[in-house]
Scaffold this motif. Structure first.
Motif, PDB file in Angstrom:
ATOM      1  N   PRO A 107       0.824  -1.213   0.000  1.00 62.67           N
ATOM      2  CA  PRO A 107       0.000   0.000   0.000  1.00 62.67           C
ATOM      3  C   PRO A 107       0.859   1.264   0.000  1.00 62.67           C
ATOM      4  N   HIS A 108       0.300   2.322  -0.561  1.00 59.99           N
ATOM      5  CA  HIS A 108       1.026   3.586  -0.622  1.00 59.99           C
ATOM      6  C   HIS A 108       1.289   4.127   0.770  1.00 59.99           C
ATOM      7  N   LEU A 109       2.500   4.648   0.956  1.00 59.32           N
ATOM      8  CA  LEU A 109       2.883   5.316   2.191  1.00 59.32           C
ATOM      9  C   LEU A 109       3.533   6.647   1.847  1.00 59.32           C
ATOM     10  N   PRO A 110       3.556   7.597   2.771  1.00 58.68           N
ATOM     11  CA  PRO A 110       4.329   8.814   2.544  1.00 58.68           C
ATOM     12  C   PRO A 110       5.801   8.453   2.316  1.00 58.68           C
ATOM     13  N   PRO A 111       6.562   9.325   1.666  1.00 54.81           N
ATOM     14  CA  PRO A 111       7.945   8.990   1.289  1.00 54.81           C
ATOM     15  C   PRO A 111       8.798   8.420   2.416  1.00 54.81           C
ATOM     16  N   LEU A 112       8.848   9.089   3.558  1.00 50.00           N
ATOM     17  CA  LEU A 112       9.716   8.624   4.640  1.00 50.00           C
ATOM     18  C   LEU A 112       9.284   7.259   5.154  1.00 50.00           C
ATOM     19  N   ALA A 113       7.987   7.048   5.292  1.00 58.48           N
ATOM     20  CA  ALA A 113       7.488   5.754   5.759  1.00 58.48           C
ATOM     21  C   ALA A 113       7.802   4.660   4.747  1.00 58.48           C
ATOM     22  N   HIS A 114       7.730   4.991   3.463  1.00 57.27           N
ATOM     23  CA  HIS A 114       8.072   4.004   2.439  1.00 57.27           C
ATOM     24  C   HIS A 114       9.550   3.648   2.517  1.00 57.27           C
ATOM     25  N   VAL A 115      10.404   4.628   2.722  1.00 59.58           N
ATOM     26  CA  VAL A 115      11.849   4.366   2.842  1.00 59.58           C
ATOM     27  C   VAL A 115      12.119   3.431   4.016  1.00 59.58           C
ATOM     28  N   LYS A 116      11.480   3.681   5.133  1.00 57.18           N
ATOM     29  CA  LYS A 116      11.672   2.822   6.307  1.00 57.18           C
ATOM     30  C   LYS A 116      11.226   1.390   6.003  1.00 57.18           C
ATOM     31  N   LEU A 157      13.320   0.508  -2.638  1.00 60.05           N
ATOM     32  CA  LEU A 157      13.468   1.954  -2.600  1.00 60.05           C
ATOM     33  C   LEU A 157      13.058   2.585  -3.934  1.00 60.05           C
ATOM     34  N   ARG A 158      13.429   1.928  -5.024  1.00 62.89           N
ATOM     35  CA  ARG A 158      13.113   2.456  -6.352  1.00 62.89           C
ATOM     36  C   ARG A 158      11.623   2.348  -6.668  1.00 62.89           C
ATOM     37  N   GLN A 159      10.969   1.341  -6.117  1.00 70.77           N
ATOM     38  CA  GLN A 159       9.562   1.104  -6.436  1.00 70.77           C
ATOM     39  C   GLN A 159       8.651   1.996  -5.604  1.00 70.77           C
ATOM     40  N   TYR A 160       8.666   3.266  -5.971  1.00 73.09           N
ATOM     41  CA  TYR A 160       7.810   4.225  -5.284  1.00 73.09           C
ATOM     42  C   TYR A 160       7.138   5.109  -6.325  1.00 73.09           C
ATOM     43  N   ALA A 161       5.862   5.380  -6.125  1.00 75.46           N
ATOM     44  CA  ALA A 161       5.126   6.264  -7.027  1.00 75.46           C
ATOM     45  C   ALA A 161       4.139   7.093  -6.233  1.00 75.46           C
ATOM     46  N   ARG A 162       4.066   8.355  -6.563  1.00 74.06           N
ATOM     47  CA  ARG A 162       3.032   9.205  -5.988  1.00 74.06           C
ATOM     48  C   ARG A 162       1.708   8.920  -6.719  1.00 74.06           C
ATOM     49  N   PRO A 163       0.575   9.165  -6.092  1.00 69.44           N
ATOM     50  CA  PRO A 163      -0.711   8.911  -6.757  1.00 69.44           C
ATOM     51  C   PRO A 163      -0.829   9.683  -8.078  1.00 69.44           C
ATOM     52  N   ALA A 164      -1.339   9.017  -9.096  1.00 70.91           N
ATOM     53  CA  ALA A 164      -1.513   9.622 -10.419  1.00 70.91           C
ATOM     54  C   ALA A 164      -2.904  10.233 -10.496  1.00 70.91           C
ATOM     55  N   LYS A 165      -3.011  11.504 -10.212  1.00 68.01           N
ATOM     56  CA  LYS A 165      -4.317  12.172 -10.142  1.00 68.01           C
ATOM     57  C   LYS A 165      -4.990  12.228 -11.499  1.00 68.01           C
ATOM     58  N   TRP A 166      -4.217  12.314 -12.569  1.00 70.13           N
ATOM     59  CA  TRP A 166      -4.814  12.396 -13.908  1.00 70.13           C
ATOM     60  C   TRP A 166      -5.462  11.079 -14.308  1.00 70.13           C
ATOM     61  N   VAL A 167      -4.904   9.947 -13.847  1.00 70.67           N
ATOM     62  CA  VAL A 167      -5.552   8.656 -14.104  1.00 70.67           C
ATOM     63  C   VAL A 167      -6.886   8.607 -13.365  1.00 70.67           C
ATOM     64  N   GLU A 168      -6.883   9.047 -12.126  1.00 63.97           N
ATOM     65  CA  GLU A 168      -8.119   9.074 -11.340  1.00 63.97           C
ATOM     66  C   GLU A 168      -9.168   9.951 -12.006  1.00 63.97           C
ATOM     67  N   GLU A 169      -8.753  11.114 -12.525  1.00 63.69           N
ATOM     68  CA  GLU A 169      -9.699  12.031 -13.163  1.00 63.69           C
ATOM     69  C   GLU A 169     -10.310  11.412 -14.414  1.00 63.69           C
ATOM     70  N   ILE A 170      -9.474  10.808 -15.265  1.00 63.25           N
ATOM     71  CA  ILE A 170      -9.978  10.198 -16.494  1.00 63.25           C
ATOM     72  C   ILE A 170     -10.897   9.035 -16.179  1.00 63.25           C
ATOM     73  N   TRP A 171     -10.495   8.190 -15.230  1.00 66.30           N
ATOM     74  CA  TRP A 171     -11.328   7.044 -14.887  1.00 66.30           C
ATOM     75  C   TRP A 171     -12.643   7.478 -14.245  1.00 66.30           C
ATOM     76  N   SER A 172     -12.606   8.542 -13.447  1.00 66.04           N
ATOM     77  CA  SER A 172     -13.836   9.031 -12.814  1.00 66.04           C
ATOM     78  C   SER A 172     -14.787   9.578 -13.863  1.00 66.04           C
ATOM     79  N   GLN A 173     -14.251  10.321 -14.828  1.00 65.73           N
ATOM     80  CA  GLN A 173     -15.084  10.880 -15.889  1.00 65.73           C
ATOM     81  C   GLN A 173     -15.678   9.789 -16.774  1.00 65.73           C
ATOM     82  N   SER A 174     -15.026   8.626 -16.819  1.00 66.91           N
ATOM     83  CA  SER A 174     -15.454   7.534 -17.691  1.00 66.91           C
ATOM     84  C   SER A 174     -16.273   6.490 -16.958  1.00 66.91           C
TER      85      SER A 174
END
Length: 278
Positions: free
Chosen positions: A228-237, A249-266
């Motif tokens: 599950p997504h965590l804030p950056p520092l918590a993910h590092v820990k 450490l490399r496998q981190y992504a911030r939420p993609a708001k544009w994907v959410e917007e497109i999927w919500s509109q659809s």
């Protein structure tokens, strides 16, 4: 060239909500007229604007313990519903960000056109998350696969590799800018992925989600459901406690708001069904 879009659904992973959402994304990004066709094992809850057909027969048998979406080989048949001529296949788990019209204008109607495989760019392999071909163009491959599915799967691993290497008249590729791989091409490189949101490169028309990361994961900002997504520092820990620290450490992504917007509109048809208790 007539605009025919095809998708395929089997099992319980996707179903009507994904078919409906894809239809809405297509509808918002194409110049009519067009036809949207789903080959599916269930039409319950599917938008009436979608033409549904039963799944074509699986050639041979489904290979066991083999990577790859081999059920897609159903669409290589010589006869495919009532379709004729070229069609554009699109995976159910994509996000459409631009016009699909150019996918029907590119090359010749007789071409088999694939997306490029971003994971192995030097090998000139194709990706079948979005491809175009005439009905029956890959029928010889279906016969070859059906003769010994396990041997074919063991040799090529992925059905898209099999298509790339064996299409009767070869394959062409969409322009690189049109189709982008979310995990590989939309998430900023480490360590910038901790500070910058994922975004599609300029000129992107379709974002594909090949591999483990799917649109709901992109929306949540997680590589898979197990992390599950965590804030950056918590993910590092958390990553520093894992067996493969650098990979985690490399496998981190911030939420993609544009994907959410497109999927919500659809999601209008699905939301209406939920309100009506269907």
């Amino acid at each position: 060239m007539d605009k025919v879009i095809v998708c395929i659904n089997w099992g319980t992973k996707y179903g009507a909500p994904y078919i409906n959402r894809l239809y809405e994304m297509v509808h918002a990004n194409i110049t009519p007229p067009f036809r949207f066709v789903a080959f599916t094992d269930t039409s319950d809850g599917v938008n009436p604007a979608v033409d549904c057909f039963d799944l074509p027969e699986m050639p041979g048998f489904m290979p066991e313990n083999t990577i790859g979406q081999w059920p897609k080989s159903r669409l290589w048949a010589l006869v495919l519903g009532d379709l004729s001529g070229p069609f554009l296949f699109v995976d159910l788990d994509v996000t459409i960000t631009g016009s699909l019209d150019p996918f029907f204008e590119f090359g010749s109607p007789d071409d088999v056109v694939l997306a490029r495989n971003a994971a192995k760019p030097l090998q000139k392999l194709g990706q079948t998350s979005i491809y175009r071909m005439p009905v029956g163009a890959l029928a010889p491959l279906q016969a070859q696969f059906a003769s010994d599915p396990q041997a074919v799967a063991d040799k090529y691993r992925f059905e898209q590799h099999f298509v790339t290497k064996n299409a009767p008249n070869g394959v062409k590729f969409w322009p690189v800018k049109w189709v982008r791989h979310f995990r590989i091409e939309c998430i900023p490189r480490f360590p910038f992925n901790y500070f910058l949101d994922p975004r599609p490169p300029k000129g992107t028309r379709v974002v594909i989600f090949a591999g483990a990361m799917n649109p709901p994961d992109a929306i949540a900002g997680q590589y898979n459901r197990r992390t599950p997504h965590l804030p950056p520092l918590a993910h590092v820990k958390r990553a520093l406690k894992s067996s493969n620290k650098l990979k985690s450490l490399r496998q981190y992504a911030r939420p993609a708001k544009w994907v959410e917007e497109i999927w919500s509109q659809s999601n209008a048809y699905n939301s209406a069904n939920e309100r009506e208790g269907k």
